[in-house]
Scaffold this motif. Structure first.
Motif, short mmCIF file in Angstrom:
data_model
loop_
_atom_site.label_atom_id
_atom_site.label_comp_id
_atom_site.label_asym_id
_atom_site.label_seq_id
_atom_site.Cartn_x
_atom_site.Cartn_y
_atom_site.Cartn_z
N SER A 184 0.82 -1.21 0.00
CA SER A 184 0.00 0.00 0.00
C SER A 184 0.85 1.25 0.00
O SER A 184 0.47 2.27 -0.59
N HIS A 185 1.98 1.21 0.68
CA HIS A 185 2.93 2.32 0.75
C HIS A 185 4.28 1.84 0.25
O HIS A 185 4.57 0.64 0.21
N GLU A 186 5.11 2.79 -0.09
CA GLU A 186 6.48 2.47 -0.49
C GLU A 186 7.35 2.14 0.71
O GLU A 186 8.36 1.46 0.57
N LYS A 187 6.94 2.61 1.89
CA LYS A 187 7.71 2.39 3.11
C LYS A 187 6.78 1.85 4.20
O LYS A 187 5.56 1.88 4.06
N PRO A 188 7.33 1.32 5.31
CA PRO A 188 6.49 0.72 6.36
C PRO A 188 5.42 1.68 6.86
O PRO A 188 5.67 2.86 7.09
N VAL A 189 4.22 1.13 7.04
CA VAL A 189 3.06 1.93 7.48
C VAL A 189 3.08 2.01 9.00
O VAL A 189 3.29 1.00 9.69
N THR A 190 2.86 3.19 9.53
CA THR A 190 2.91 3.40 10.98
C THR A 190 1.54 3.57 11.62
O THR A 190 1.37 3.23 12.79
N CYS A 191 0.56 4.08 10.89
CA CYS A 191 -0.75 4.35 11.50
C CYS A 191 -1.83 4.31 10.42
O CYS A 191 -1.56 4.60 9.25
N SER A 232 -15.32 8.37 9.27
CA SER A 232 -16.71 7.99 9.00
C SER A 232 -17.48 9.09 8.30
O SER A 232 -18.52 8.81 7.69
N LEU A 233 -17.00 10.33 8.37
CA LEU A 233 -17.70 11.43 7.70
C LEU A 233 -17.58 11.31 6.19
O LEU A 233 -18.57 11.46 5.46
N PHE A 234 -16.37 11.05 5.70
CA PHE A 234 -16.13 10.92 4.27
C PHE A 234 -16.05 9.46 3.81
O PHE A 234 -15.87 9.22 2.62
N LYS A 235 -16.14 8.52 4.76
CA LYS A 235 -16.02 7.09 4.46
C LYS A 235 -14.70 6.81 3.75
O LYS A 235 -14.64 6.20 2.68
N GLN A 236 -13.63 7.27 4.39
CA GLN A 236 -12.30 7.14 3.81
C GLN A 236 -11.34 6.59 4.87
O GLN A 236 -11.58 6.70 6.07
N VAL A 237 -10.25 6.02 4.40
CA VAL A 237 -9.19 5.47 5.25
C VAL A 237 -7.94 6.31 5.05
O VAL A 237 -7.55 6.60 3.91
N ILE A 238 -7.32 6.74 6.15
CA ILE A 238 -6.11 7.57 6.11
C ILE A 238 -4.97 6.76 6.69
O ILE A 238 -5.11 6.16 7.77
N SER A 239 -3.84 6.73 6.01
CA SER A 239 -2.67 5.97 6.45
C SER A 239 -1.42 6.82 6.30
O SER A 239 -1.35 7.72 5.47
N SER A 240 -0.41 6.50 7.13
CA SER A 240 0.87 7.21 7.11
C SER A 240 2.00 6.20 7.17
O SER A 240 1.82 5.06 7.59
N ASP A 241 3.20 6.63 6.77
CA ASP A 241 4.35 5.74 6.77
C ASP A 241 5.58 6.46 7.30
O ASP A 241 5.53 7.65 7.65
N VAL A 242 6.68 5.73 7.35
CA VAL A 242 7.93 6.29 7.88
C VAL A 242 8.57 7.27 6.92
O VAL A 242 9.50 7.99 7.30
N GLY A 243 8.12 7.32 5.68
CA GLY A 243 8.64 8.27 4.71
C GLY A 243 7.93 9.60 4.72
O GLY A 243 8.08 10.37 3.76
N SER A 244 7.13 9.88 5.75
CA SER A 244 6.42 11.15 5.91
C SER A 244 5.37 11.36 4.82
O SER A 244 5.13 12.48 4.37
N ALA A 245 4.73 10.28 4.40
CA ALA A 245 3.67 10.36 3.39
C ALA A 245 2.33 9.97 4.01
O ALA A 245 2.27 9.08 4.87
N VAL A 246 1.26 10.63 3.58
CA VAL A 246 -0.11 10.35 4.03
C VAL A 246 -0.94 10.06 2.79
O VAL A 246 -0.92 10.83 1.81
N ILE A 247 -1.68 8.95 2.81
CA ILE A 247 -2.49 8.52 1.67
C ILE A 247 -3.93 8.35 2.14
O ILE A 247 -4.18 7.82 3.23
N VAL A 248 -4.87 8.78 1.31
CA VAL A 248 -6.30 8.66 1.58
C VAL A 248 -6.87 7.62 0.61
O VAL A 248 -6.63 7.70 -0.60
N TRP A 249 -7.68 6.66 1.16
CA TRP A 249 -8.23 5.56 0.37
C TRP A 249 -9.76 5.55 0.48
O TRP A 249 -10.32 6.05 1.46
N MET A 250 -10.39 4.95 -0.51
CA MET A 250 -11.83 4.68 -0.46
C MET A 250 -12.03 3.30 0.15
O MET A 250 -11.49 2.31 -0.35
N ILE A 251 -12.82 3.21 1.21
CA ILE A 251 -13.03 1.93 1.85
C ILE A 251 -13.98 1.05 1.04
O ILE A 251 -13.96 -0.18 1.16
N GLU A 252 -14.78 1.64 0.20
CA GLU A 252 -15.73 0.86 -0.60
C GLU A 252 -15.03 -0.01 -1.62
O GLU A 252 -15.41 -1.16 -1.86
#
Length: 868
Positions: free
Chosen positions: A293-300, A305-325
Motif C-alpha cells: 500500500s505504501h512504499e515504506k512501512p506503514v505506521t498508522c 466515518s464522515l467521508f467514508k475514507q481510510v487515512i494511512s501514514s508511513d515512515v517516509g512522511s507520506a499520508v495517503i487517503v483511500w476509499m473503503i468501498e
C-alpha cells in the motif's frame, strides 16, 4: 573479553593491566592457562583474528587508555599460544605467567608483537585487524587522528600509519571487505564511509538525531546497521546511501548504557547489548511479491466515518487517503514532515482535521485539502518519539517521550506555531508515558513504560490513583524527594496498591520490560459493567499479555496471554465493546469476543481468555496499528504493518483485500450474509489452529463454485473478463450523469456549482458616461495644464510648404544610378531589335501569294512566327 575460536579459548583483559587466557574445554570451572602481565597501560578493547585455512596463524590486537595499539601475532596457535617452561608439568591447572617485556624482546618464538602510538594518548575505543589489507584499524574520540590505520608490512615495530580526521571523534567502525569500505560511527550524528587509501570520506550518511555509537555491515546485502544514543537503529543501502528502515521504541529504557552490535549473517540475527541486557532482532523473509500500500512501512491507519475514507501514514512522511468501498487511492500527500517519520495520527471530533506527529517533535494540524493550519511544538525544538495524540474537548494531549503530559489548550490555537501549555499535575510516572485513554466526563488514564497506570481528573489535572500489576512494586514517583516518614497525607492517598489480586506473570527480578503498557482502551459500551464490579479498562503491552482493570476499585480482574512467545502486542476495541482485536510483531492478528466477558466482580484473578473468534496472519511483518470501522452494517478491521501494506478484514477473520491491489472490491459482495457471523463467533479457545491467509487480490467466498460446461461458441464479454474492462466499467458507474443541454429559460433544475444563484439577463447600456478623471484631470494628476496646450494644432497650407528641388544624384549612390542607366540602355536596344524583326516579317508576308492553298498555309505560318 574475546573468544579465540581457533583454540577454544577465551581472552579477558583486566584493569590490573593483565590479560588472562582461559580454556573453554574444561569440564568444571574455566582454568586460566596463560597470564600476560606487566602491560604498560590498561587495555580497554580487543579483537582476535585467525586464518580459517591455517589455524596456526592468528592475531590478537588490543588498545589501551594511552592511545597505543598493540598486536600479538601467533605463528602456532593450534599447538601453543606461548612457550611453556620446561620445568612445568603437563597438568592444565598450572597457570603460566608471561611478562609483556618477554614478548616485546622476542623471547617466545611462537609469536611476535607490533605496536604504534597514533592516537596521541587518547583512549582507543575499538581495534580490528583486516587480513586482506594486512592493516590494523583503530579509532578514538578525538578531532585529530580519529581513525588510524597501522600497516603490518614486514612485521617491524613501530608500524607505518595513516590517519583520518573526524570532528568530535568516532565511537566505533566496521570494515566491508567486498566493497573495501570502512564505516565509522561519529559523534556528530553522521556515519562516514572511507576508502582505506584515501584520507577523505567517500560518503556521508545523514539521518540520526543523536551521536552514533555503533555500526555493523550486512555483507551479503550490502547494507549497514547504525545505532545512535537515542536508541534508534537505522538500516542503510550502501549503493544509494539512503536509509531504508528505522527501528525505535523497542529497546530497553536506560539513561547510561554501553552498546555493542553483532550481526549473525547466516541466520539474519542482530544482537544488541544494553549494559546487562541483550536484545535480538531477526530479519524476515523477502516480501517483494506481496501487495504494498505504501512504499515504506506503514505506521498508522485511521477511518473517517464522515467521508467514508481510510487515512494511512508511513515512515517516509507520506499520508495517503483511500476509499473503503473499493480500496482505491484518492489522495497522497508527501513530505508532510519533511524527511522525518510520522509516528502516529489522530482525527478531531468533527473528523475534518487531521493531526500528524513526527519524530522531530512536532504535531501538525491539516485539512483534507493538504493545508497545514497549525504546528504544535511538542518537543520544544528537540526530537521526540511521540506515541499517541489524544484530542479532548478543550485540550490536546501528546505522549510518548516524557514522564509528564504535554498539553495544548484549544484557545491557544490562534497562530501557526503553537507552544505547549503547562500541565498542572506533577510527574506522577517513574518512566516515559506511552499511551492514554479518556472516559467522559473527566476520567483520564495514562500508562507508562514500566507498567504503571495512573488515573487523573482531567479538569483539575490531578492524579487520583495509580496501580501496577506487580503488588510488591514501589509506587512512589521520582519527583517525590521526601523520605517515606516525611510524606504528607496527600501523597499517601494518591498511592494505591492492587488488592490481593496481582499479576501471575510477575518475575522476582522485577524487570520493567515485562510490564510495558502499549495501549489503553475504556470499555465505553459497557454501561452496567463498572457498577456491577466488572472491568472497564483494557491494557496490553509486553510479553503478549492482556489485562482487564476496574478503575473504580483499582483492581486487576483479568490477565491472560493473548500471543505466546512475542515481545510486545497492540490492540483495539470496537465502539460497542463487543470485540477485542490484538496484533503482534509477527503479523498475526486475533479476534476475541468480550460481550459477556468479565461483567461481574470476582475475588480470584481470571486467567481464562475470552472466546476467540479467529486467528489469522494478514501480514508478514510487525503490525503497527489496528482500527475498527462500520461499513454497511458490517464491523471491519483495518491493520497497518511494517511490510508496507494495509489490510481490510471482517470480524470473522476473512481477509477482504489489501489497499493498493490491482483489482478493487465491493464491501457488500465480499462479505458473507449476516447469519454467517453468528456461526463464526461460536469458536472456542480450544480451537487455536491458526491459519495463514493467502495474500489474494480479492476475497474468495467460502461456498464452492459449481463447474459449468464451457460453450466454445459463446461470445466473451470484455467488460467482465478483462481487468481493463472492469476498471473502465467501475469508472463509468461512479461517474455522475451528464446534464442534458437545454436553454437557460427552460431548465428547471440547473446542475452545477452555481445552481443556487439567481441568474438574469444583463441590462442594455445605451450611453456610457465618461469617467471623472477624463472630465476633471486636474483632480487626479499633478500636471498643470496651460492654455497653449489646449489650442488646436494648425497644419501649414500647401502654399506655405517649402519647395526644394529633388536631386537624384544627391539622394542615391552613384553605383545604383549607373546600374539603372545600363538597364535602360539595354532595354532600348532590345526594343529596337524587336521592332526591326517585326517589320521584316511584315514585308515578307506582303510578297507571298494570298489566293492559293499554299499561299494561305505560308501566310498562317508567317503570322504565327510573327506572333511568337
Amino acid at each position: 573479553m574475546y573468544d579465540l575460536l581457533s583454540k577454544c579459548k577465551q581472552a579477558a583483559a583486566f584493569t590490573s593491566k593483565e590479560i588472562c587466557f582461559y580454556d573453554l574445554n574444561s569440564k568444571e570451572e574455566f582454568s586460566c592457562q596463560y597470564k600476560l602481565y606487566g602491560i604498560c597501560n590498561t587495555p580497554i578493547c580487543m579483537h582476535y583474528w585467525y586464518n580459517p585455512e591455517d589455524g596456526n596463524e592468528a592475531v590478537l590486537t588490543f588498545g589501551d587508555v594511552c592511545g597505543e595499539v598493540n598486536a600479538i601475532c601467533f605463528t602456532s596457535a593450534l599447538i601453543s599460544l606461548f612457550e611453556r617452561p620446561t620445568s612445568s608439568t603437563d597438568e592444565q591447572e598450572i597457570t603460566v605467567a608471561i611478562t609483556w617485556q618477554e614478548l616485546v624482546k622476542g623471547n617466545h618464538k611462537c609469536c611476535f608483537t607490533l605496536q604504534h602510538k597514533g592516537h596521541n594518548r587518547e583512549w582507543v575505543k575499538q581495534v580490528s585487524y583486516c587480513s586482506n589489507l594486512e592493516v590494523f584499524i583503530s579509532c578514538a574520540t578525538t578531532n585529530l587522528n580519529t581513525i588510524v590505520l597501522g600497516w603490518k608490512g614486514k612485521g617491524t615495530s613501530p608500524m607505518k600509519t595513516t590517519s583520518f580526521h573526524v570532528t568530535e571523534g568516532v565511537n566505533a567502525f566496521d570494515y566491508h571487505p567486498g566493497l573495501n569500505l570502512i564505516a565509522s560511527a561519529a559523534l556528530d550524528h553522521k556515519v562516514y564511509l572511507w576508502n582505506p587509501y584515501m584520507t577523505k570520506p567517500t560518503g556521508v550518511l545523514r539521518g540520526h538525531l543523536a551521536g552514533v555509537i555503533a555500526v555493523q555491515f550486512n555483507i551479503s546485502r550490502r547494507q549497514l546497521f547504525s545505532f545512535s544514543k537515542d536508541k534508534v537503529l537505522r538500516i542503510w543501502d550502501l549503493h544509494h546511501q539512503l536509509c531504508i528502515q528505522r527501528l525505535a521504541g523497542m529497546f530497553p529504557k536506560c539513561l547510561e548504557f554501553q552498546t555493542i552490535l553483532y550481526f549473525n549473517e547466516p541466520h539474519g540475527q542482530l544482537f544488541t547489548t544494553f549494559n546487562n541486557q541483550l536484545t535480538l532482532l531477526e530479519m524476515k523473509q523477502d516480501t517483494s511479491k506481496c501487495v504494498k500500500s505504501h512504499e515504506k512501512p506503514v505506521t498508522c491507519v485511521l477511518y473517517n466515518s464522515l467521508f467514508k475514507q481510510v487515512i494511512s501514514s508511513d515512515v517516509g512522511s507520506a499520508v495517503i487517503v483511500w476509499m473503503i468501498e473499493t480500496g482505491q487511492k484518492i489522495k497522497q500527500f508527501t513530505g508532510c514532515h519533511g524527511k522525518c517519520e510520522i509516528t502516529t495520527m489522530a482525527l478531531d471530533a468533527s473528523e475534518t482535521r487531521l493531526f500528524t506527529a513526527s519524530v522531530d517533535g512536532t504535531v501538525k494540524i491539516w485539512d483534507f485539502n493538504g493545508h497545514c493550519h497549525h504546528k504544535l511544538n511538542a518537543g520544544k525544538d528537540q526530537a521526540a518519539d511521540i506515541s499517541q495524540i489524544l484530542i479532548l474537548k478543550r485540550s490536546i494531549l501528546i505522549l510518548g517521550w516524557e514522564r509528564i503530559i504535554t498539553v495544548f489548550r484549544m484557545d491557544t490555537l490562534t497562530e501557526c506555531l503553537v507552544q505547549p501549555s503547562e500541565w498542572k499535575g506533577k510527574a506522577e510516572h517513574q518512566n516515559d508515558i506511552l499511551c492514554a485513554a479518556f472516559l467522559p466526563p473527566q476520567t483520564l488514564v495514562t500508562g507508562s513504560y514500566d507498567g504503571e497506570i495512573v488515573v487523573w481528573n482531567n479538569n483539575s489535572e490531578k492524579a487520583l490513583s495509580r496501580f501496577h500489576p506487580c503488588l510488591n512494586r514501589p509506587l512512589k514517583s521520582k519527583s517525590d524527594n521526601l523520605p517515606p516518614q516525611q510524606e504528607g497525607p496527600q501523597a499517601a492517598d494518591n498511592s494505591y496498591a492492587v488488592s490481593n489480586q496481582y499479576s501471575l506473570f510477575a518475575d522476582n527480578d522485577d524487570n520493567e520490560f515485562n510490564y510495558i503498557v502499549s495501549r489503553l482502551f475504556f470499555l465505553e459500551g459497557r454501561k452496567n459493567g463498572p457498577s456491577a464490579g466488572g472491568a472497564n479498562l483494557v491494557a496490553c503491552g509486553s510479553c503478549g499479555i492482556v489485562r482487564f482493570w476496574n478503575t473504580f476499585k483499582n483492581l486487576l480482574q483479568v490477565e491472560f496471554e493473548a500471543h505466546a512467545n512475542v515481545a510486545s502486542i497492540i490492540m483495539t476495541v470496537d465502539k460497542n465493546s463487543d470485540y477485542l482485536i490484538t496484533g503482534d510483531v509477527n503479523g498475526y492478528m486475533k479476534i476475541w469476543n468480550i460481550q459477556e466477558y468479565c461483567l461481574c466482580s470476582s475475588d480470584i484473578l481470571i486467567t481464562q481468555p475470552p472466546p476467540m473468534v479467529a486467528a489469522i496472519q494478514p501480514h508478514n511483518d510487525c503490525i503497527n496499528h489496528l482500527e475498527t470501522c462500520v461499513q454497511d452494517d458490517y464491523l471491519l478491521i483495518l491493520s497497518a504493518s511494517a511490510d508496507c501494506s494495509i489490510g481490510l478484514s471482517d470480524i470473522s477473520g476473512s481477509l477482504i483485500g489489501v489497499f493498493g491491489q490491482d483489482e478493487h472490491w465491493r464491501i457488500g459482495e465480499c462479505l458473507p450474509p449476516p447469519d454467517g457471523k453468528i456461526a463464526a463467533e461460536e469458536k472456542t479457545v480450544n480451537q487455536k489452529q491458526v491459519r495463514r491467509e493467502e495474500r489474494l487480490p480479492i476475497f474468495k467466498p467460502s461456498t464452492p463454485v459449481t463447474k459449468e460446461k464451457m460453450d466454445t461458441y459463446r461470445r466473451v464479454n470484455a467488460w467482465e473478463s478483462t481487468l481493463l474492462g472492469n476498471k473502465f466499467r467501475e469508472s463509468r458507474i461512479q461517474k455522475r450523469p451528464r446534464p442534458r443541454l437545454s436553454a437557460w429559460g427552460k431548465m428547471q433544475n440547473p446542475i452545477g456549482t452555481f445552481s443556487s444563484l439567481h441568474m438574469e439577463d444583463l441590462e442594455k447600456i445605451t450611453d456610457v458616461p465618461k469617467p471623472d478623471f477624463l472630465q476633471n484631470p486636474y483632480k487626479y494628476f499633478n500636471v498643470k495644464f496651460e492654455e497653449t496646450e489646449n489650442e488646436k494644432l494648425m497644419f501649414p497650407a500647401l502654399s506655405e510648404t517649402p519647395r526644394v528641388a529633388f536631386d537624384e544624384k544627391s539622394l542615391f549612390p552613384k553605383e545604383i544610378l549607373d546600374r539603372e542607366h545600363k538597364i535602360k540602355l539595354s532595354g532600348e536596344e532590345n526594343l529596337k531589335g524587336r521592332k526591326a524583326a517585326v517589320n521584316d516579317a511584315l514585308w515578307m508576308r506582303s510578297r507571298l501569294p494570298q489566293r492559293t492553298t499554299a499561299g494561305i498555309r505560308l501566310g498562317k505560318q508567317s503570322t504565327n512566327s510573327i506572333q511568337k
